[in-house]
Scaffold this motif. Structure first.
Motif, PDB file in Angstrom:
ATOM      1  N   UNK A  41    -119.815 -21.492  28.010  1.00  0.00           N
ATOM      2  CA  UNK A  41    -118.950 -21.677  26.842  1.00  0.00           C
ATOM      3  C   UNK A  41    -117.877 -20.591  26.869  1.00  0.00           C
ATOM      4  N   UNK A  42    -116.631 -21.001  26.760  1.00  0.00           N
ATOM      5  CA  UNK A  42    -115.526 -20.052  26.674  1.00  0.00           C
ATOM      6  C   UNK A  42    -115.256 -19.711  25.207  1.00  0.00           C
ATOM      7  N   UNK A  43    -114.787 -18.494  24.975  1.00  0.00           N
ATOM      8  CA  UNK A  43    -114.439 -18.045  23.624  1.00  0.00           C
ATOM      9  C   UNK A  43    -115.583 -18.340  22.657  1.00  0.00           C
ATOM     10  N   UNK A  44    -116.746 -17.796  22.975  1.00  0.00           N
ATOM     11  CA  UNK A  44    -117.965 -18.160  22.258  1.00  0.00           C
ATOM     12  C   UNK A  44    -117.946 -17.767  20.789  1.00  0.00           C
ATOM     13  N   UNK A  45    -117.182 -16.760  20.416  1.00  0.00           N
ATOM     14  CA  UNK A  45    -117.171 -16.334  19.017  1.00  0.00           C
ATOM     15  C   UNK A  45    -116.588 -17.407  18.108  1.00  0.00           C
ATOM     16  N   UNK A  46    -115.656 -18.191  18.619  1.00  0.00           N
ATOM     17  CA  UNK A  46    -114.963 -19.177  17.787  1.00  0.00           C
ATOM     18  C   UNK A  46    -115.911 -20.202  17.189  1.00  0.00           C
TER      19      UNK A  46
END
Length: 243
Positions: free
Chosen positions: A89-94
């Motif tokens: 998963x990219x940019x997991x915080x979003x």
């Protein structure tokens, strides 16, 4: 840097010795209420390797014994022991915000856990040299009375590009220069997640000092804390340093 931060760095082994570290691996046990959100083996027996300069953490044996979870500068992935990626998963915080964040109020998948634990352990294990990174701002706050002691406080601002709990955090320092408490808001959990992270049983590994008993408790308005529930319980058995 502030005079107080200089004292902290000296107490933890010295700035030059920390700058010589490329990576470190911590072995220990992870418990507390937050662990109930973790899938698989829930990281009960912890082995994590962090690269101090790269914002990277690798959890060996999570979420299953033959896998590893990787946090890499905000992206996360699950790999086999041989490095084959099985999920990512990219940019997991979003995904912790908005409608997609509703499910995460109750249950995390392995990638959610990899993100939260990844940046958190990278922060914890790289402190205090973390506080010297470019873009981090330091001011000295008022002293604080707790446990029959007077603790000095470092008010720290983190830049937006650094993965951490919240942009403003407070570190409490005792007379020996050791960080005994660390306050923040764990924003991926929620804006209400005000926490006080207690650091005790400091030990020396290869010349560097680390707290080996960590307990995170809810923080009330005014800064006082509740004894229960224990949100995170982390006990470190040993740390291996790579230079």
């Amino acid at each position: 840097m502030s005079e107080l931060l200089d004292e902290v760095l000296t107490a933890y082994g010295g700035l030059e010795q920390w700058r010589a570290v490329n990576a470190l691996t911590a072995h220990g046990r992870f418990g507390g209420l937050l662990r109930s959100r973790f899938p698989g083996n829930r990281m009960a027996n912890l082995t994590v390797r962090v690269q101090l300069a790269q914002q990277q953490a690798v959890f060996h044996g999570f979420p299953q014994p033959d896998q590893q979870a990787v946090f890499d500068r905000g992206d996360v992935r699950i790999e086999t022991r041989d490095g084959e990626v099985t999920n990512a998963r990219r940019n997991a915080r979003a995904v912790f915000a908005g409608l997609s964040g509703l499910r995460r109020n109750l249950h995390w998948d392995a990638l959610d856990a990899a993100y939260f634990a990844g940046y958190a352990f990278w922060n914890y294990l790289s402190t205090p040299i973390l506080l010297t990174r470019a873009g981090v701002t330091i001011t000295e706050g008022d002293t604080w009375s707790e446990a029959g002691e007077r603790w000095r406080r470092l008010e720290v601002g983190f830049p937006p590009g650094l993965h951490t709990h919240s942009q403003h955090q407070t570190f409490y320092v005792d007379a020996a220069g050791l960080i005994r408490r660390h306050d923040y808001i764990a924003h991926p959990i929620g804006g209400w997640a005000h926490a006080a992270h207690y650091c005790d049983d400091h030990r020396r590994f290869a010349g560097l000092v680390f707290p080996t008993c960590r307990r995170v408790r809810p923080r009330r308005p005014g800064g006082r804390t509740l004894p229960f529930p224990i949100l995170v319980a982390l006990d470190i058995d040993r740390i291996e340093i790579e230079t």
